[in-house]
Motif scaffolding. Sequence first.
Motif, PDB file in Angstrom:
ATOM      1  N   THR A 168       0.909  -1.169  -0.068  1.00 16.81           N
ATOM      2  CA  THR A 168       0.129   0.128  -0.084  1.00 16.81           C
ATOM      3  C   THR A 168       0.924   1.278  -0.097  1.00 16.81           C
ATOM      4  OG1 THR A 168      -0.132   0.464   2.327  1.00 16.81           O
ATOM      5  CG2 THR A 168      -1.590  -1.391   1.426  1.00 16.81           C
ATOM      6  N   VAL A 169       0.335   2.364  -0.191  1.00 12.07           N
ATOM      7  CA  VAL A 169       0.963   3.468  -0.224  1.00 12.07           C
ATOM      8  C   VAL A 169       0.092   4.568   0.950  1.00 12.07           C
ATOM      9  CG1 VAL A 169       1.273   6.059  -1.554  1.00 12.07           C
ATOM     10  CG2 VAL A 169       2.203   3.539  -2.379  1.00 12.07           C
ATOM     11  N   ARG A 170       0.920   5.020   1.778  1.00 13.65           N
ATOM     12  CA  ARG A 170       0.312   6.234   2.703  1.00 13.65           C
ATOM     13  C   ARG A 170       0.851   7.607   1.939  1.00 13.65           C
ATOM     14  NH1 ARG A 170       1.514   6.240   8.697  1.00 13.65           N
ATOM     15  NH2 ARG A 170      -0.063   7.694   8.546  1.00 13.65           N
ATOM     16  N   PHE A 171      -0.409   8.196   1.462  1.00 18.47           N
ATOM     17  CA  PHE A 171       0.041   9.119   0.655  1.00 18.47           C
ATOM     18  C   PHE A 171       0.575  10.496   1.417  1.00 18.47           C
ATOM     19  CE2 PHE A 171      -3.469   7.525  -1.947  1.00 18.47           C
ATOM     20  CZ  PHE A 171      -3.008   6.930  -3.108  1.00 18.47           C
ATOM     21  N   TRP A 172       0.299  10.782   2.432  1.00 19.92           N
ATOM     22  CA  TRP A 172       0.774  11.941   3.139  1.00 19.92           C
ATOM     23  C   TRP A 172       2.305  11.732   3.313  1.00 19.92           C
ATOM     24  CZ3 TRP A 172       0.265  16.754   3.371  1.00 19.92           C
ATOM     25  CH2 TRP A 172       0.549  17.404   4.480  1.00 19.92           C
TER      26      TRP A 172
END
Length: 507
Positions: A168-172
């Motif tokens: 996954t990617v944590r955008f912030w």
Amino acid sequence: MSLIQQYQASFRDRNAYLSQEFTSGPVDWDDAPFKHTVRPGTFEVPLPAGAQLAERPAPGVSLAALAWALWHANGLLRRKLDVDWTKSASVLNHGRASYARGTASGGGLYPVELYLFADGLAGLPSGIYHHCEARSVLQRLRAGRCTPALAACWHGSARAGASYLVLTVRFWKNVFKYKNFGYQVVTEDVGAMLGTLLQVLGELGIGAQVRYRFADRRLAAAMGLDLDDEAPMAVLELAPDSGGAVLADGGAWQGRAAAPLERSRRVAVPELIRQLHAATLLDDVPPPRALEPWLPAGRRTALPAPAPLATDTELFMRRRSSMGRQDAGAGVSPEQLATLLAAAMAPYRSDVVAQPAGPRAVRLAVFAQHVPGLAVGAYAYDPAAHALQEEGGAPDPAAGLQRIYYLENYNIAETALLVAVVARHEEAYAAWGERSLRICNAEAGMIAQRTYLAAARLGLSCGAALGFNCAEADSLFQLQRPAESIVMMLMISGQGAPSGFTARFDG
């Protein structure tokens, strides 16, 4: 022109690296997020780390093998203490310590998170776990059988007793710095992590298949994630030929996972990032259309046979960017060049190509400066023939190559060769639609990580860069814009920094 195509055009046609299309306002470093994702109060399973991983585990899927893979791909391998001319000594104080991992990440921000879906794995209760690299533990998000929730997430189905790694990617964690440009960076980071995991798992005798195409909302719901904040980007199916029974749809789980700690007082993911990601989402996942391999049309020059490359713990310690410390030295030999290119384009299994194949959405081009026996100029790499085709001669010496790069952390004159990752935008879009942006960038990131590791094994230095003048670079390689364009440049030098300029702390 779709939003995805507009975004690609903005990257391709920008006039400056920090152009208005990608950034807005200064970076608030005082309010930056944590580099690590920690969920306090969750059930934890400790994993061995560092010296505890002295012995390579037995081949096959096991908790010990996964611990080995997670540590080398995502663990805190060493404190960053390398000194180069782009940094001041103030960043080396204890209060601002930063730690390197086995996988490269744009800006050293590490927005990619790893989750394990495990059912029936010896020594681990069934459930969904997050790899918390800061504590070297698996933190459980959800307990109980989890793979039935994956059954309707992609074309084909999940299998009983199988294990899956979800990236996954944590955008912030990225866009607080890179703003709108961050979507380009995080999707490449996903590919870099895939490149490491595939290599380490392969060394452990664990086959794996990458799934780029899945029902995003359904998978996010199973994990309890908010797609606007953290989104699944790829799935790695472990031992896909193990023959477990195909699972029936187990239905989507409800509710949110425990929220991670957040350091930032203000979290504001740019609206364009949300719109871009929404445009790439899939609900139905039909069989993919084929994208044929790129084939050069001209005469080719055969390269030497590539040398075999093995992976070990020290290799991941040595992997680092050459930013600010190029030295062309004795150059790069034809044998080293051949090994780098073959490693970068090595076959892997994915859900967008029927058989194992090298990266399909991108291809490689090379500008050779200090390669004995190879004339200075631009070449295309044909992985099927393991050969180079000339694409352009040497540029005007008065103009120099530095004009293609906007920043000052790489001296292009000191690079032995430039490796350009060329995205096949139009063909990929025709095959996979909006999802092609994620696939193209993931394969670019995979190539970057493979090249970093191969360079470390060969004693070469390597640095990846996105801050280049795309129009100038595409012209150098005589590319047919907008059908294809360079999305990443890799700077390869004959040797790294002199030993007197390197400090290490691996404790």
